[in-house]
Design an enzyme around this catalytic site. Structure first.
Site, mmCIF file in Angstrom:
data_model
loop_
_atom_site.group_PDB
_atom_site.id
_atom_site.type_symbol
_atom_site.label_atom_id
_atom_site.label_comp_id
_atom_site.label_asym_id
_atom_site.label_seq_id
_atom_site.Cartn_x
_atom_site.Cartn_y
_atom_site.Cartn_z
ATOM 1 N N ASP A 174 -28.981 -15.003 -96.131
ATOM 2 C CA ASP A 174 -28.714 -14.988 -94.674
ATOM 3 C C ASP A 174 -30.256 -15.357 -94.162
ATOM 4 O OD1 ASP A 174 -27.441 -15.517 -91.953
ATOM 5 O OD2 ASP A 174 -28.746 -13.576 -91.666
ATOM 6 N N LEU A 175 -29.850 -16.721 -93.232
ATOM 7 C CA LEU A 175 -32.317 -16.969 -92.454
ATOM 8 C C LEU A 175 -31.733 -15.958 -92.013
ATOM 9 C CD1 LEU A 175 -34.320 -18.705 -93.178
ATOM 10 C CD2 LEU A 175 -32.979 -20.431 -91.849
ATOM 11 N N ASP A 176 -30.944 -16.373 -90.037
ATOM 12 C CA ASP A 176 -31.808 -15.810 -89.205
ATOM 13 C C ASP A 176 -31.011 -14.661 -89.297
ATOM 14 O OD1 ASP A 176 -32.159 -18.171 -88.177
ATOM 15 O OD2 ASP A 176 -29.709 -18.869 -88.117
ATOM 16 N N GLU B 122 -28.093 -9.835 -95.601
ATOM 17 C CA GLU B 122 -27.061 -10.291 -94.688
ATOM 18 C C GLU B 122 -27.452 -9.504 -93.460
ATOM 19 O OE1 GLU B 122 -25.292 -12.230 -92.721
ATOM 20 O OE2 GLU B 122 -24.843 -14.380 -93.350
ATOM 21 N N ASP B 123 -27.896 -9.304 -91.968
ATOM 22 C CA ASP B 123 -27.884 -9.122 -90.946
ATOM 23 C C ASP B 123 -26.552 -8.902 -90.114
ATOM 24 O OD1 ASP B 123 -28.556 -11.697 -89.839
ATOM 25 O OD2 ASP B 123 -29.646 -10.630 -88.326
ATOM 26 N N SER C 130 -26.623 -20.181 -94.834
ATOM 27 C CA SER C 130 -26.870 -19.825 -93.000
ATOM 28 C C SER C 130 -25.806 -20.690 -92.290
ATOM 29 C CB SER C 130 -27.885 -20.005 -92.778
ATOM 30 O OG SER C 130 -28.774 -20.225 -91.332
ATOM 31 N N ALA C 131 -25.570 -20.237 -91.433
ATOM 32 C CA ALA C 131 -24.783 -20.817 -91.177
ATOM 33 C C ALA C 131 -25.542 -21.491 -89.732
ATOM 34 C CB ALA C 131 -23.676 -20.447 -89.514
ATOM 35 N N SER C 132 -26.858 -21.081 -89.546
ATOM 36 C CA SER C 132 -27.360 -22.667 -88.981
ATOM 37 C C SER C 132 -28.246 -23.994 -89.623
ATOM 38 C CB SER C 132 -28.997 -22.337 -88.706
ATOM 39 O OG SER C 132 -29.599 -22.751 -88.166
ATOM 40 N N THR D 214 -35.792 -15.658 -86.102
ATOM 41 C CA THR D 214 -35.035 -15.604 -85.220
ATOM 42 C C THR D 214 -33.827 -15.504 -84.698
ATOM 43 O OG1 THR D 214 -34.412 -17.259 -87.741
ATOM 44 C CG2 THR D 214 -35.937 -18.287 -86.624
ATOM 45 N N ARG E 147 -23.366 -22.519 -84.267
ATOM 46 C CA ARG E 147 -23.228 -22.857 -82.763
ATOM 47 C C ARG E 147 -22.086 -22.756 -81.145
ATOM 48 N NH1 ARG E 147 -26.761 -27.913 -82.493
ATOM 49 N NH2 ARG E 147 -27.203 -26.570 -84.341
ATOM 50 N N LYS F 203 -18.967 -18.230 -91.753
ATOM 51 C CA LYS F 203 -18.841 -16.744 -92.267
ATOM 52 C C LYS F 203 -17.479 -16.238 -90.571
ATOM 53 C CE LYS F 203 -23.299 -16.873 -93.158
ATOM 54 N NZ LYS F 203 -24.880 -16.907 -93.023
ATOM 55 N N ASN G 256 -30.162 -25.681 -88.633
ATOM 56 C CA ASN G 256 -31.476 -25.676 -88.213
ATOM 57 C C ASN G 256 -32.022 -25.049 -89.390
ATOM 58 O OD1 ASN G 256 -31.934 -26.691 -85.071
ATOM 59 N ND2 ASN G 256 -30.917 -24.912 -84.272
ATOM 60 N N LYS H 222 -24.225 -13.107 -83.854
ATOM 61 C CA LYS H 222 -24.665 -13.103 -85.539
ATOM 62 C C LYS H 222 -23.823 -13.850 -86.142
ATOM 63 C CE LYS H 222 -28.130 -10.293 -84.366
ATOM 64 N NZ LYS H 222 -28.803 -8.295 -84.511
ATOM 65 N N GLY H 223 -24.218 -14.959 -87.129
ATOM 66 C CA GLY H 223 -23.817 -15.448 -87.818
ATOM 67 C C GLY H 223 -22.881 -16.159 -88.101
ATOM 68 N N ILE H 224 -22.521 -16.518 -85.716
ATOM 69 C CA ILE H 224 -21.427 -17.048 -85.824
ATOM 70 C C ILE H 224 -21.776 -18.149 -85.524
ATOM 71 C CG2 ILE H 224 -19.384 -17.427 -84.301
ATOM 72 C CD1 ILE H 224 -19.116 -15.463 -86.689
HETATM 73 C C1 BG6 Z 1 -26.730 -17.846 -87.646
HETATM 74 C C2 BG6 Z 1 -26.523 -17.788 -86.386
HETATM 75 O O1 BG6 Z 1 -27.672 -18.176 -88.654
HETATM 76 O O2 BG6 Z 1 -26.683 -18.969 -86.914
HETATM 77 C C3 BG6 Z 1 -25.926 -17.529 -85.672
HETATM 78 O O3 BG6 Z 1 -26.549 -15.948 -87.108
HETATM 79 C C4 BG6 Z 1 -25.860 -19.075 -84.873
HETATM 80 O O4 BG6 Z 1 -26.626 -17.012 -84.036
HETATM 81 C C5 BG6 Z 1 -25.502 -19.906 -86.054
HETATM 82 O O5 BG6 Z 1 -25.214 -19.577 -83.790
HETATM 83 C C6 BG6 Z 1 -26.198 -21.711 -85.960
HETATM 84 O O6 BG6 Z 1 -27.130 -21.564 -86.130
HETATM 85 P P1 BG6 Z 1 -27.713 -23.224 -85.377
HETATM 86 O O7 BG6 Z 1 -29.766 -23.157 -85.284
HETATM 87 O O8 BG6 Z 1 -26.965 -24.709 -86.059
HETATM 88 O O9 BG6 Z 1 -26.970 -23.593 -83.973
HETATM 89 MG MG MG Z 2 -28.659 -13.665 -89.932
#
Ligand code: BG6
Ligand code: MG
Length: 223
Positions: free
Chosen positions: A8-10, A170-171, A115-117, A16, A48, A146, A119, A44-46
């Site tokens: 996982d990243l964040d 994961e965190d 990662s769910a992000s 982050t 945006r 997730k 970014n 966390k992990g959810i």
């Molecule tokens: C996850 C974070 O890695 O990414 C969440 O734990 C976040 O908090 C999700 O909402 C989505 O990230 P982003 O950067 O696409 O808004």
């Molecule tokens: Mg995380």
């Protein structure tokens, strides 16, 4: 035999998770909603949009906004978040992570990012560690986020390894659940109580404890 480690990243590779918290809190406060760190754990992990919906529900405001207005709120949060990200530097990589990535490379163990992000790629670039990753799964490319296992399964598939040959790190509670549903060994970074309850096989206080030989030893002795 472990053939891949999927990160996982964040909150695992860098801090982050704290930046997400700040940006969401500011956005929520701007529409008269407040939340604390305990509630933040559930974000966390959810994704945006799912995070925004949870915040609105928490503030009893889920019916107050149209889909278009919700898109605007999520956009606003992300704009602030991206400004915070621009300060990220290689020094912000959590302790032990680079050493772990180097050891995995030396041992020819594949490295994935789940990662769910959206970014994620930008963050890896700021930290200058993109080259370590054999796959970076686009969260938009899987049907469910997730705690569904999809993103971890997709990482394994892309790396041409079986889930049972993978360790996930994961965190978040949602993330640990996803790793376990994918049939992988789950390393949780964080509070023993929260991580154990989520189903982590091994709990580390922080990433300075992510020492590959020790993690592998724990994996071998897992019953
Ligand atoms: C996850 C974070 O890695 O990414 C969440 O734990 C976040 O908090 C999700 O909402 C989505 O990230 P982003 O950067 O696409 O808004
Ligand atoms: Mg995380």
């Amino acid at each position: 035999m472990i053939k891949a480690v999927i990160f996982d990243l964040d909150g695992v590779i860098t801090d982050t998770a704290e930046l997400h918290f700040q940006a969401w809190k500011n956005l929520a406060n701007s529409i008269s909603i407040d939340f604390d760190k305990e509630f933040n754990e559930t974000l966390k992990g959810i994704s945006r949009m799912d995070s925004l919906n949870r915040i609105l529900r928490h503030g009893d405001a889920i019916d107050k906004y149209t889909e278009e207005e919700k898109e605007e709120l999520a956009f606003k949060k992300n704009e602030e978040y991206k400004q915070l990200l621009a300060y990220l530097k290689p020094e912000n990589i959590y302790p032990g992570i680079r050493e772990c990535l180097d050891t995995l490379k030396e041992r020819n163990i594949k490295i994935g990012l789940a990662s769910a992000s959206k970014n994620g790629p930008a963050i890896l670039n700021y930290l200058q560690i993109t080259n370590y990753f054999d796959t970076i799964v686009n969260p938009d490319s899987v049907p469910s986020g997730k705690p569904a296992p999809d993103i971890f399964l997709k990482a394994a598939e892309t790396l041409c390894v079986k889930p049972i040959e993978c360790i996930g790190v994961e965190d978040s509670e949602a993330g640990i659940e996803a790793i376990k549903k994918a049939g992988m060994y789950a390393v949780g970074v964080g509070t023993m109580e929260i991580m154990k309850q989520a189903g982590a096989d091994l709990v580390l206080k922080d990433t300075s404890e992510l020492i590959w030989n020790e993690v592998y030893e724990a994996y071998c002795h897992n019953d």
